[in-house]
Motif scaffolding. Structure first.
Motif, PDB file in Angstrom:
ATOM      1  N   TYR A 234     -37.969  54.707 -12.813  1.00  0.00           N
ATOM      2  CA  TYR A 234     -39.178  54.028 -13.259  1.00  0.00           C
ATOM      3  C   TYR A 234     -40.298  55.059 -13.349  1.00  0.00           C
ATOM      4  CZ  TYR A 234     -36.601  49.852 -11.976  1.00  0.00           C
ATOM      5  OH  TYR A 234     -35.639  48.869 -11.894  1.00  0.00           O
ATOM      6  N   THR A 235     -41.053  55.000 -14.447  1.00  0.00           N
ATOM      7  CA  THR A 235     -42.165  55.927 -14.647  1.00  0.00           C
ATOM      8  C   THR A 235     -43.414  55.155 -15.072  1.00  0.00           C
ATOM      9  OG1 THR A 235     -41.558  56.317 -16.957  1.00  0.00           O
ATOM     10  CG2 THR A 235     -40.666  57.853 -15.322  1.00  0.00           C
ATOM     11  N   ARG A 236     -44.561  55.765 -14.829  1.00  0.00           N
ATOM     12  CA  ARG A 236     -45.853  55.257 -15.293  1.00  0.00           C
ATOM     13  C   ARG A 236     -46.610  56.461 -15.824  1.00  0.00           C
ATOM     14  NH1 ARG A 236     -48.505  54.272 -10.769  1.00  0.00           N
ATOM     15  NH2 ARG A 236     -47.005  52.704 -10.187  1.00  0.00           N
ATOM     16  N   ASP A 237     -47.009  56.406 -17.086  1.00  0.00           N
ATOM     17  CA  ASP A 237     -47.713  57.523 -17.732  1.00  0.00           C
ATOM     18  C   ASP A 237     -46.943  58.831 -17.565  1.00  0.00           C
ATOM     19  OD1 ASP A 237     -49.833  55.815 -18.486  1.00  0.00           O
ATOM     20  OD2 ASP A 237     -50.798  56.098 -16.526  1.00  0.00           O
ATOM     21  N   ARG A 238     -45.634  58.753 -17.774  1.00  0.00           N
ATOM     22  CA  ARG A 238     -44.722  59.898 -17.698  1.00  0.00           C
ATOM     23  C   ARG A 238     -44.619  60.512 -16.301  1.00  0.00           C
ATOM     24  NH1 ARG A 238     -42.567  62.106 -22.125  1.00  0.00           N
ATOM     25  NH2 ARG A 238     -42.603  64.182 -21.207  1.00  0.00           N
ATOM     26  N   GLU A 239     -45.077  59.776 -15.288  1.00  0.00           N
ATOM     27  CA  GLU A 239     -44.961  60.208 -13.893  1.00  0.00           C
ATOM     28  C   GLU A 239     -43.909  59.358 -13.198  1.00  0.00           C
ATOM     29  OE1 GLU A 239     -46.508  62.686 -12.088  1.00  0.00           O
ATOM     30  OE2 GLU A 239     -47.398  63.370 -13.968  1.00  0.00           O
ATOM     31  N   LEU A 240     -43.015  59.987 -12.463  1.00  0.00           N
ATOM     32  CA  LEU A 240     -41.976  59.297 -11.709  1.00  0.00           C
ATOM     33  C   LEU A 240     -42.609  58.452 -10.608  1.00  0.00           C
ATOM     34  CD1 LEU A 240     -38.857  59.133 -11.282  1.00  0.00           C
ATOM     35  CD2 LEU A 240     -39.136  60.995  -9.644  1.00  0.00           C
ATOM     36  N   THR A 241     -42.240  57.151 -10.553  1.00  0.00           N
ATOM     37  CA  THR A 241     -42.775  56.283  -9.507  1.00  0.00           C
ATOM     38  C   THR A 241     -41.691  55.780  -8.562  1.00  0.00           C
ATOM     39  OG1 THR A 241     -42.610  54.322 -10.910  1.00  0.00           O
ATOM     40  CG2 THR A 241     -44.730  55.498 -10.900  1.00  0.00           C
ATOM     41  N   ARG A 242     -40.468  55.544  -9.095  1.00  0.00           N
ATOM     42  CA  ARG A 242     -39.407  54.986  -8.261  1.00  0.00           C
ATOM     43  C   ARG A 242     -38.049  55.352  -8.842  1.00  0.00           C
ATOM     44  NH1 ARG A 242     -38.412  48.718  -7.785  1.00  0.00           N
ATOM     45  NH2 ARG A 242     -39.632  48.928  -9.666  1.00  0.00           N
ATOM     46  N   VAL A 243     -37.073  55.553  -7.942  1.00  0.00           N
ATOM     47  CA  VAL A 243     -35.689  55.825  -8.330  1.00  0.00           C
ATOM     48  C   VAL A 243     -34.795  54.901  -7.513  1.00  0.00           C
ATOM     49  CG1 VAL A 243     -33.831  57.539  -8.407  1.00  0.00           C
ATOM     50  CG2 VAL A 243     -36.203  58.261  -8.798  1.00  0.00           C
ATOM     51  N   ILE A 244     -33.856  54.238  -8.182  1.00  0.00           N
ATOM     52  CA  ILE A 244     -32.870  53.407  -7.488  1.00  0.00           C
ATOM     53  C   ILE A 244     -31.493  53.928  -7.868  1.00  0.00           C
ATOM     54  CG2 ILE A 244     -31.890  51.104  -7.184  1.00  0.00           C
ATOM     55  CD1 ILE A 244     -34.663  49.977  -7.853  1.00  0.00           C
ATOM     56  N   ALA A 245     -30.739  54.366  -6.870  1.00  0.00           N
ATOM     57  CA  ALA A 245     -29.376  54.872  -7.089  1.00  0.00           C
ATOM     58  C   ALA A 245     -28.401  53.886  -6.471  1.00  0.00           C
ATOM     59  CB  ALA A 245     -29.216  56.253  -6.459  1.00  0.00           C
ATOM     60  N   GLN A 246     -27.344  53.548  -7.228  1.00  0.00           N
ATOM     61  CA  GLN A 246     -26.334  52.626  -6.739  1.00  0.00           C
ATOM     62  C   GLN A 246     -24.971  53.290  -6.802  1.00  0.00           C
ATOM     63  OE1 GLN A 246     -27.607  49.649  -9.646  1.00  0.00           O
ATOM     64  NE2 GLN A 246     -27.837  48.254  -7.918  1.00  0.00           N
ATOM     65  N   GLY A 247     -24.221  53.102  -5.742  1.00  0.00           N
ATOM     66  CA  GLY A 247     -22.860  53.620  -5.695  1.00  0.00           C
ATOM     67  C   GLY A 247     -21.873  52.476  -5.734  1.00  0.00           C
ATOM     68  N   ASN A 248     -20.932  52.547  -6.640  1.00  0.00           N
ATOM     69  CA  ASN A 248     -19.875  51.531  -6.728  1.00  0.00           C
ATOM     70  C   ASN A 248     -18.562  52.110  -6.218  1.00  0.00           C
ATOM     71  OD1 ASN A 248     -21.680  49.669  -7.918  1.00  0.00           O
ATOM     72  ND2 ASN A 248     -21.353  50.614  -9.899  1.00  0.00           N
ATOM     73  N   LYS A 249     -18.157  53.268  -6.754  1.00  0.00           N
ATOM     74  CA  LYS A 249     -16.923  53.926  -6.309  1.00  0.00           C
ATOM     75  C   LYS A 249     -17.130  54.617  -4.963  1.00  0.00           C
ATOM     76  CE  LYS A 249     -16.665  55.708 -10.616  1.00  0.00           C
ATOM     77  NZ  LYS A 249     -16.350  56.724 -11.568  1.00  0.00           N
ATOM     78  N   ALA A 250     -18.281  55.224  -4.803  1.00  0.00           N
ATOM     79  CA  ALA A 250     -18.661  55.904  -3.553  1.00  0.00           C
ATOM     80  C   ALA A 250     -20.134  55.595  -3.303  1.00  0.00           C
ATOM     81  CB  ALA A 250     -18.437  57.411  -3.677  1.00  0.00           C
ATOM     82  N   ARG A 251     -20.594  55.829  -2.076  1.00  0.00           N
ATOM     83  CA  ARG A 251     -22.002  55.584  -1.772  1.00  0.00           C
ATOM     84  C   ARG A 251     -22.899  56.492  -2.611  1.00  0.00           C
ATOM     85  NH1 ARG A 251     -22.466  56.260   4.592  1.00  0.00           N
ATOM     86  NH2 ARG A 251     -21.222  58.071   4.092  1.00  0.00           N
TER      87      ARG A 251
ATOM     88  N   GLN B 224     -30.031  64.690   4.378  1.00  0.00           N
ATOM     89  CA  GLN B 224     -28.996  64.051   3.570  1.00  0.00           C
ATOM     90  C   GLN B 224     -28.999  62.567   3.894  1.00  0.00           C
ATOM     91  OE1 GLN B 224     -25.877  66.708   5.139  1.00  0.00           O
ATOM     92  NE2 GLN B 224     -25.363  67.041   2.982  1.00  0.00           N
ATOM     93  N   ALA B 225     -28.815  61.746   2.854  1.00  0.00           N
ATOM     94  CA  ALA B 225     -28.820  60.301   3.047  1.00  0.00           C
ATOM     95  C   ALA B 225     -27.790  59.656   2.131  1.00  0.00           C
ATOM     96  CB  ALA B 225     -30.210  59.741   2.759  1.00  0.00           C
ATOM     97  N   TRP B 226     -27.124  58.608   2.664  1.00  0.00           N
ATOM     98  CA  TRP B 226     -26.119  57.873   1.909  1.00  0.00           C
ATOM     99  C   TRP B 226     -26.384  56.392   2.058  1.00  0.00           C
ATOM    100  CZ3 TRP B 226     -25.223  61.936   5.110  1.00  0.00           C
ATOM    101  CH2 TRP B 226     -24.546  63.046   4.594  1.00  0.00           C
ATOM    102  N   GLY B 227     -25.993  55.628   1.039  1.00  0.00           N
ATOM    103  CA  GLY B 227     -26.055  54.176   1.109  1.00  0.00           C
ATOM    104  C   GLY B 227     -25.437  53.597  -0.158  1.00  0.00           C
ATOM    105  N   ASN B 228     -24.977  52.351  -0.083  1.00  0.00           N
ATOM    106  CA  ASN B 228     -24.477  51.726  -1.307  1.00  0.00           C
ATOM    107  C   ASN B 228     -25.600  51.666  -2.337  1.00  0.00           C
ATOM    108  OD1 ASN B 228     -22.142  51.424   0.122  1.00  0.00           O
ATOM    109  ND2 ASN B 228     -22.061  49.200  -0.026  1.00  0.00           N
ATOM    110  N   THR B 229     -26.835  51.456  -1.848  1.00  0.00           N
ATOM    111  CA  THR B 229     -28.025  51.508  -2.701  1.00  0.00           C
ATOM    112  C   THR B 229     -29.062  52.369  -2.004  1.00  0.00           C
ATOM    113  OG1 THR B 229     -27.604  49.294  -3.577  1.00  0.00           O
ATOM    114  CG2 THR B 229     -29.835  50.143  -3.828  1.00  0.00           C
ATOM    115  N   ILE B 230     -29.706  53.243  -2.776  1.00  0.00           N
ATOM    116  CA  ILE B 230     -30.816  54.053  -2.270  1.00  0.00           C
ATOM    117  C   ILE B 230     -32.019  53.762  -3.148  1.00  0.00           C
ATOM    118  CG2 ILE B 230     -31.729  56.384  -1.922  1.00  0.00           C
ATOM    119  CD1 ILE B 230     -28.853  57.326  -1.449  1.00  0.00           C
ATOM    120  N   ARG B 231     -33.106  53.338  -2.517  1.00  0.00           N
ATOM    121  CA  ARG B 231     -34.365  53.117  -3.228  1.00  0.00           C
ATOM    122  C   ARG B 231     -35.357  54.161  -2.746  1.00  0.00           C
ATOM    123  NH1 ARG B 231     -34.576  46.638  -2.321  1.00  0.00           N
ATOM    124  NH2 ARG B 231     -32.894  46.132  -3.757  1.00  0.00           N
ATOM    125  N   TYR B 232     -35.863  54.939  -3.681  1.00  0.00           N
ATOM    126  CA  TYR B 232     -36.831  55.982  -3.346  1.00  0.00           C
ATOM    127  C   TYR B 232     -38.128  55.661  -4.064  1.00  0.00           C
ATOM    128  CZ  TYR B 232     -38.960  60.668  -3.219  1.00  0.00           C
ATOM    129  OH  TYR B 232     -39.813  61.729  -3.039  1.00  0.00           O
TER     130      TYR B 232
END
Length: 181
Positions: A76-93, A108-116
């Motif tokens: 997710y971006t606002r005015d070409r600036e990164l605001t949020r990243v959501i990573a999802q793992g299906n095969k691996a975390r 280092q961090a792992w999760g089925n879903t990572i919200r940054y």
């Protein structure tokens, strides 16, 4: 072995023990956010008007020393600036790593879903969560880590017994080598 219910005071002590781990996890290298974002994926769906990009298929996102991987990464971006990243793992975390300044090493961090959430410097690890640095680790069902405040909030899943509890491993402080004369 019989497991007794934990008094509230003991739970607070576990949380305080967790804070011992936090000073080892300082903020990322200052230059990281000034670096370009590079993304490698099988497919990309980009909506510049809404500021949403979805990447699928063994996605790897890097920005400086920060690296995020997952089967699907939504940016997710606002005015070409990164605001949020959501990573999802299906095969691996999904996976997050970032080099810390000085001798603090890599977080280092792992999760089925990572919200940054970039604006609040908050990382949320959801399901099969793990956070690690220099041998110290937290595992639980959900872990929230605030990079700025250097706070960790970890939760287990009580209905899963011992496997549903928050677990921590904190390495002993390494003594500095005695200087030779």
């Amino acid at each position: 072995m019989t497991r007794l219910p934990k008094p509230k005071a003991l739970l607070n002590k576990q949380w305080l023990v967790g804070l011992l781990f936090v000073p080892f996890m300082a903020m990322a290298l200052p230059a990281d956010r000034q670096q370009p974002i590079q993304i490698d994926s099988d497919t990309a769906d980009i909506d510049n008007k809404k500021g949403v990009s979805v990447y699928r298929g063994d996605v790897v996102m890097t920005q400086g020393t920060t690296r995020i991987t997952g089967d699907v990464i939504t940016i997710y971006t606002r005015d070409r600036e990164l605001t949020r990243v959501i990573a999802q793992g299906n095969k691996a975390r999904a996976y997050y790593e970032e080099l810390q300044p000085g001798e603090q090493g890599i977080v280092q961090a792992w999760g089925n879903t990572i919200r940054y959430d970039v604006d609040s410097d908050q990382i949320e690890l959801i399901k099969n969560a793990q956070l690690s640095q220099k041998g110290d680790t937290f595992t639980g069902e959900k872990i929230d880590y605030n990079l700025t405040l250097q706070t960790v909030n970890a939760k287990g899943t009580p209905s899963q017994g011992d496997n549903g509890r928050v677990q921590m491993v904190i390495q002993p402080r390494q003594e500095k080598a005695a200087s030779t004369k």
